[in-house]
Every structure is written in structure tokens, then in C-alpha cells.
Enzyme design. Sequence first.
Site, PDB file in Angstrom:
ATOM      1  N   ASP A 288      50.150  46.601  18.240  1.00 20.43           N
ATOM      2  CA  ASP A 288      50.046  47.616  17.196  1.00 20.43           C
ATOM      3  C   ASP A 288      49.944  46.959  15.824  1.00 20.43           C
ATOM      4  OD1 ASP A 288      50.117  49.631  19.055  1.00 20.43           O
ATOM      5  OD2 ASP A 288      52.274  49.991  18.854  1.00 20.43           O
TER       6      ASP A 288
ATOM      7  N   LYS B 104      49.298  46.018  25.488  1.00 21.81           N
ATOM      8  CA  LYS B 104      48.885  47.413  25.332  1.00 21.81           C
ATOM      9  C   LYS B 104      48.068  47.572  24.055  1.00 21.81           C
ATOM     10  CE  LYS B 104      51.765  50.864  24.118  1.00 21.81           C
ATOM     11  NZ  LYS B 104      51.092  51.714  23.089  1.00 21.81           N
TER      12      LYS B 104
ATOM     13  N   LYS C 299      45.649  58.092  26.023  1.00 19.56           N
ATOM     14  CA  LYS C 299      46.259  59.429  26.123  1.00 19.56           C
ATOM     15  C   LYS C 299      45.199  60.529  26.149  1.00 19.56           C
ATOM     16  CE  LYS C 299      50.625  58.198  23.852  1.00 19.56           C
ATOM     17  NZ  LYS C 299      50.297  56.858  23.286  1.00 19.56           N
ATOM     18  N   LEU C 300      44.295  60.447  27.110  1.00 21.59           N
ATOM     19  CA  LEU C 300      43.186  61.392  27.173  1.00 21.59           C
ATOM     20  C   LEU C 300      43.636  62.793  27.579  1.00 21.59           C
ATOM     21  CD1 LEU C 300      40.424  59.278  28.960  1.00 21.59           C
ATOM     22  CD2 LEU C 300      40.781  59.591  26.512  1.00 21.59           C
ATOM     23  N   LEU C 301      43.025  63.780  26.941  1.00 24.49           N
ATOM     24  CA  LEU C 301      43.203  65.188  27.309  1.00 24.49           C
ATOM     25  C   LEU C 301      41.960  65.936  26.874  1.00 24.49           C
ATOM     26  CD1 LEU C 301      44.861  67.577  28.367  1.00 24.49           C
ATOM     27  CD2 LEU C 301      45.853  67.788  26.077  1.00 24.49           C
TER      28      LEU C 301
ATOM     29  N   ARG D  37      57.823  46.747  18.177  1.00 24.44           N
ATOM     30  CA  ARG D  37      58.275  46.273  16.877  1.00 24.44           C
ATOM     31  C   ARG D  37      59.359  45.198  16.931  1.00 24.44           C
ATOM     32  NH1 ARG D  37      58.174  52.310  14.427  1.00 24.44           N
ATOM     33  NH2 ARG D  37      58.109  52.726  16.670  1.00 24.44           N
TER      34      ARG D  37
END
Length: 238
Positions: free
Chosen positions: A17, A39, A68-70, A215
Site C-alpha cells: 500500500d 497484496k 473486491k469485485l462486485l 502498516r
Amino acid sequence: MSYRPANAVDRLILPLDVPTVDEARELVKKTQGLVGTYKIGMQLQFAGGLQFAEELAKEGHSIFLDVKLLDIDNTITSAVKNVAKMGMKFMTIHAYPKNMRAAVKALEEVGNKDLCLLGVTVLTSMDEQDVKDAGYVGPTANLVEQRALDAIEAGVGGIVCSPVESAAMRAKVGDKLCIVTPGVRPKGSDAGDQRRVMTPYDAIKAGSDYLVIGRPIYRAEDPRAAAEAVVAEIESAL
């Protein structure tokens, strides 16, 4: 197919991230050998991260594409077919029954048995009030449980839930699903925007297979030492 981890290192998922691919590449160099899976989430995806994900996979790294597909069934099936060509180990979809069935259909049609679809149950940044505000009735744990059962029925490989739900979910799903848990913080770490959190040791003891820890590692002065400490804590729980 079983997607259960082999050892303590295999259980650690590190989110890349960071704002740029160059920073992500440097983080991989600093931590490789101590991280099971990297990730790639939305921040990096919109900065060249999809190509970088394929690059890492070709180099032999285990990669988790956190998309996070929708969407409507046809779009999900088409999208998952494309992801199936990228060499990823994990990818996320929201754990709505139709959504998961459409994703599973895609993998069946292309014959991909390596990609583990993870149904996202309830985001770990959400507490009881957030879930209520979203229009759901009843405790968050009940919603997570229902989505886990839907995931088994749909045929996905695993679920994403908070570590505080791991024990209950393991009791419900047994070995039918792998359990991936964000919201894991080493003792003394800031919880940040996470609401339902647990230490790595406690999460493993509760039944989590994979821990997403970001983090506390990538913001540490020495990310490699931080990852090493997390792996040691995981190992102590096995």
C-alpha cells in the site's frame, strides 16, 4: 483444492500500500523471503500496479490481487476470466451469492484451479454501527457467518473476515474454506482505521490461515526486521 498455508512465512500477506510501483518494488526487495504473499490493492492498482502484479508473479512471487469485485454476473465472469490469465494466487470479490457464483463460473470455464477466490464478508474497518447504517439487521457476526456459508455453497476458495470472527468461522466452515484476516496488529501497534483487530498470535490461535499485516511492517524503520518479528510471532502460535 486446498489453499491452506504450509508454514509461518506462507501465512504472512504484506499489502504493498504505497503510492508508486518503484516504492512497492523496493519494499519487495527489503522483505522477500519473509513474506508469503504480496497484496496489491486499489492504491497501487491505479498507479501501474496491475502490470507490476503480473511482473511479480512471473518472477515467482505469490500475489494477491485485492480488487473486491462486485457487478452484474456477465461483467464479473468476464473480469475474472481476465484475472485468471495473470498468474495470481488470490483475488477478492464481495461475498454476495450471485457475485461469487459468477466468479466461480469464470474459473470453471477457463479451467483455472490455481486462483483462490476470496469472498469479502464484512470490511474490518466497519463496526456494529457501520453495519447497521448500511441497512443490515442483527449483529455483524451473523452477517459474516451467513456470507461464509454462502461462500461454501458458491464454491469459492476462502473468505476474508476480521480475526475476532475467525474462531466462530473456523467452527462453521471447518477446512472447506481458507480464512484470510486483515485487522491484525502486533502488540503495541496502532489500530489505525481498523475496528475489529487482534494480534498475530491470537489470530492464528483463533483459526486464521493467512494474516494481512501492512502498516506495522511497511511503515517500520526496518521493514525486514518488522516482518521477521511477525513471522516469529506466527511461528510461536503454530
